[in-house]
Design a protein around this motif. Structure first.
Motif, mmCIF file in Angstrom:
data_model
loop_
_atom_site.group_PDB
_atom_site.id
_atom_site.type_symbol
_atom_site.label_atom_id
_atom_site.label_comp_id
_atom_site.label_asym_id
_atom_site.label_seq_id
_atom_site.Cartn_x
_atom_site.Cartn_y
_atom_site.Cartn_z
ATOM 1 N N VAL A 34 -72.780 37.009 5.105
ATOM 2 C CA VAL A 34 -74.054 36.733 5.755
ATOM 3 C C VAL A 34 -75.151 37.411 4.945
ATOM 4 C CG1 VAL A 34 -75.439 36.984 7.846
ATOM 5 C CG2 VAL A 34 -72.954 36.711 8.037
ATOM 6 N N VAL A 35 -76.174 36.670 4.579
ATOM 7 C CA VAL A 35 -77.331 37.234 3.880
ATOM 8 C C VAL A 35 -78.597 36.680 4.512
ATOM 9 C CG1 VAL A 35 -78.629 37.291 1.719
ATOM 10 C CG2 VAL A 35 -76.152 37.610 1.684
ATOM 11 N N LEU A 36 -79.492 37.587 4.903
ATOM 12 C CA LEU A 36 -80.796 37.213 5.447
ATOM 13 C C LEU A 36 -81.893 37.842 4.598
ATOM 14 C CD1 LEU A 36 -80.253 37.935 9.262
ATOM 15 C CD2 LEU A 36 -79.720 35.836 8.015
ATOM 16 N N GLY A 61 -76.364 40.898 12.582
ATOM 17 C CA GLY A 61 -75.191 41.410 13.276
ATOM 18 C C GLY A 61 -74.544 40.358 14.148
ATOM 19 N N THR A 62 -75.352 39.567 14.857
ATOM 20 C CA THR A 62 -74.810 38.510 15.707
ATOM 21 C C THR A 62 -74.164 37.410 14.874
ATOM 22 O OG1 THR A 62 -76.544 38.958 17.328
ATOM 23 C CG2 THR A 62 -75.361 36.890 17.548
ATOM 24 N N LEU A 63 -74.793 37.041 13.773
ATOM 25 C CA LEU A 63 -74.203 36.037 12.886
ATOM 26 C C LEU A 63 -72.854 36.495 12.345
ATOM 27 C CD1 LEU A 63 -77.346 34.925 10.861
ATOM 28 C CD2 LEU A 63 -75.980 33.481 12.385
ATOM 29 N N GLY A 84 -80.689 32.116 19.396
ATOM 30 C CA GLY A 84 -80.941 32.170 20.827
ATOM 31 C C GLY A 84 -80.693 33.549 21.418
ATOM 32 N N ARG A 85 -79.581 34.174 21.027
ATOM 33 C CA ARG A 85 -79.267 35.516 21.540
ATOM 34 C C ARG A 85 -80.310 36.531 21.107
ATOM 35 N NH1 ARG A 85 -72.851 36.915 20.820
ATOM 36 N NH2 ARG A 85 -71.971 35.079 21.894
#
Length: 262
Positions: A34-36, A61-63, A84-85
């Motif tokens: 995961v990279v944002l 973290g959620t992803l 959404g979360r």
């Protein structure tokens, strides 16, 4: 499996707005990255009490959790649920309809014994390396296809292009944006390595034209993720006076590189 993660802020006085993670389930089967790249907020109002690092940490973290453990969901469904979360955690205190509510670009990849799945939203990059060394870049190029003149005024971008049809999309507070992402899947046997780069690291190719995507991944494989970031920093420093390549861009941007050899 070999993994490397390097993430560096644009300067010592700035918080890193990127997020990066590599995770492997306890079973040892498969994994994800995961990279944002958090979008730097304007100096003006954003409608939100929270910082971009706060947002990317929660969304990232959620992803990571959903991508590792909810294998019945597609990556688009995972991104939708994660947005959404995250929105629910600050919807009461913040105006999530504001065009500059905290937001980020997204790269997701998930692999199993059979398949590598991927998702890219906005201008971060995922590179897929085949066994013969050839590299396929997965790009969401909507932002790069817009004329620079259309991006000159931030207020106009926010009103007409940001998360708008005909413009570009980022992960902010609207879960439906997940349907705008570039997605796909390839057999695991066709991929020997993955590399995810935020645009601060992708400058080596996209801004300074030091090589193509295959050469970029080869550099990371041979010298490591840190070597790519270091080279970008050296090029940025050399360009500081002339400003020939960076133009209106920041001299130094947050730079993240994740490398996974499957």
């Amino acid at each position: 499996m070999r993994t490397e993660v390097v993430s560096e802020p644009g300067g010592p006085d700035r918080r890193n707005e990127d997020f990066a993670a590599v995770a492997v389930p306890a079973s040892g089967q498969g994994g994800c990255l995961v990279v944002l790249d958090g979008v730097t907020p304007p100096a003006t109002e954003t409608g939100c009490l929270h910082s971009v690092p706060w947002f990317t940490a929660r969304l990232g973290g959620t992803l990571t959790e959903l991508t590792v453990y909810d294998r019945d969901l597609t990556l688009s469904e995972i991104l939708s649920r994660a947005i959404g979360r995250t929105a629910e955690t600050h919807a009461i205190t913040c105006d999530l309809s504001h065009p500059r509510t905290p937001q980020a670009t997204v790269v997701l990849a998930r692999w199993s014994a059979a398949t590598v799945e991927y998702l890219v939203l906005s201008d971060s990059v995922l590179l897929l390396e085949a066994a013969d060394g050839s590299v396929v870049p997965v790009l969401d190029d909507r932002l790069s296809r817009l004329p620079r003149s259309a991006l000159a005024r931030a207020a106009l971008v926010d009103a007409t292009l940001r998360n708008k049809e005909g413009g570009f999309f980022t992960a902010a507070a609207d879960p439906s944006v997940a349907d705008r992402a570039v997605t796909g899947a390839v057999p695991l046997g066709e991929v020997r390595a993955l590399a995810a780069l935020t645009d601060g690291a992708a400058r080596w190719v996209e801004t300074f034209h030091e090589g193509d995507w295959a050469q970029c991944l080869a550099l990371v494989r041979k010298e490591g993720a840190r070597a790519l970031v270091d080279r970008v920093r050296a090029l940025e420093a050399a360009d500081r006076e002339a400003r020939t390549r960076l133009g209106r861009s920041k001299t130094h941007d947050d730079a993240t590189v994740v490398f996974v050899e499957l």
